[in-house]
Design an enzyme around this catalytic site. Structure first.
Site, mmCIF file in Angstrom:
data_model
loop_
_atom_site.group_PDB
_atom_site.id
_atom_site.type_symbol
_atom_site.label_atom_id
_atom_site.label_comp_id
_atom_site.label_asym_id
_atom_site.label_seq_id
_atom_site.Cartn_x
_atom_site.Cartn_y
_atom_site.Cartn_z
ATOM 1 N N LYS A 42 -0.829 -0.870 -4.470
ATOM 2 C CA LYS A 42 -1.983 0.037 -4.404
ATOM 3 C C LYS A 42 -1.432 1.446 -4.255
ATOM 4 C CE LYS A 42 -5.659 1.487 -1.215
ATOM 5 N NZ LYS A 42 -6.652 1.974 -2.160
ATOM 6 N N TYR A 65 0.857 -1.188 0.000
ATOM 7 C CA TYR A 65 0.000 0.000 0.000
ATOM 8 C C TYR A 65 0.892 1.237 0.000
ATOM 9 C CZ TYR A 65 -4.074 2.812 1.480
ATOM 10 O OH TYR A 65 -5.090 3.719 1.560
#
Length: 302
Positions: free
Chosen positions: A160, A133
């Site tokens: 992400k 992330y």
């Protein structure tokens, strides 16, 4: 392979603040019926930081069973403690999840080497892919860190991206020859990130408009950029502006919207989050009416 529209769902609670399993199942069915390709549980939107390990495992149980054969499942396994995150990743792997979403350690002034070892340790767990992330906890992940993690585990497959740098999609693609897929993670930046080559979306907006996001993704793959931009500007940007205008209220906003739409029974959140004001609720209701997600009668203004 995880690609296309991946919806990050909230964790429904009842009025007593306990997990509402019936609403969770309804929510999973709701986003699936709208045509999403995958679901992400226990992300920030899912209030992972406010859940016990037992609760997290129960959510994984329900999601893995409900989505089996219907969509990919990514499980948030974020914690500043590596062993704690790795334990949840191992459980997700046992339950057949496709990937784990992991933020950088967000507490303790972690060194670059510590970040690398944190990701790599989780990436060596079980039979499950790693989705880092970038921007999680407000921490950007340098390309060099991703490179080092890839040297330690073959499971480093996805990123992400919520760091506001659409050009990083291309940078990652060029650095790793397309072997690390980037998924657009910021509602207002999905168009430039998709045009740069993102292989999918990871947004909370899909809780309300998964069908539109799936269409946007498909249109971009066909290079029909103008049509995709029209859909984004008509449906995604308005809700992103309303739900994201106050950063510490976006989870409450999505829960309230889903309750108004009849998907979940209650919009309860856990501390340190606090309920929305009545003014914010009316603001959200009007957006839902304008987007034709509820009728004017259901959301009548005071």
């Amino acid at each position: 392979m995880i690609k296309g529209n991946q919806v990050i769902i909230p964790t429904p609670f009842n009025e007593q603040g306990e997990i509402d399993e019936r609403s969770l199942i309804n929510l999973l069915d709701h986003v699936m019926n709208l045509g999403t390709e995958g679901v992400i549980t226990l992300g920030t939107t899912g209030e992972f930081y406010a859940l016990t390990n037992a609760e997290k495992k129960r959510i994984i149980d329900i999601a893995s069973e409900r989505l089996k054969g219907r969509a990919s499942l990514t499980v948030g396994a974020s914690h500043s403690g590596t062993d704690i995150a790795a334990e949840l990743a191992a459980y997700a792997s046992e339950k057949g999840a496709d990937a784990v979403l992991v933020t950088p350690p967000y507490y303790g002034q972690v060194t670059t080497e510590g970040m690398i070892q944190h990701f790599a340790t989780i990436g060596l767990i079980g039979n499950i892919d790693l989705m880092i992330y970038d921007g999680g906890g407000g921490v950007e992940v340098p390309v060099g860190v991703i490179d080092q993690v890839r040297q330690l585990t073959t499971r480093m497959r996805y990123l992400k991206l919520t760091t506001p740098k659409p050009s990083k999609v291309r940078e990652i693609h060029e650095a790793f020859g397309g072997e690390v897929g980037v998924l657009a993670g910021e509602d207002l930046l999905i168009m430039p990130e998709l045009i740069e080559g993102a292989i999918g979306l990871t947004t909370a907006a899909g809780n309300l408009r998964a069908d539109v996001l799936t269409n946007i993704f498909q249109l971009v793959q066909e290079k029909r950029y103008q049509e995709a931009q029209v859909l984004h500007d008509r449906h995604i940007a308005p809700q992103a502006i309303v739900t994201g205008s106050i950063r510490n209220e976006f989870i409450q906003c999505f829960k309230f919207a889903l309750k108004e739409m009849g998907v979940i029974a209650c919009d309860k959140v856990r501390l340190p989050l606090t309920p929305l004001s009545e003014a914010r609720k009316q603001n959200l209701k009007q957006m839902l009416i304008n987007q034709q997600l509820i009728s004017a009668a259901e959301g009548s203004l005071v």
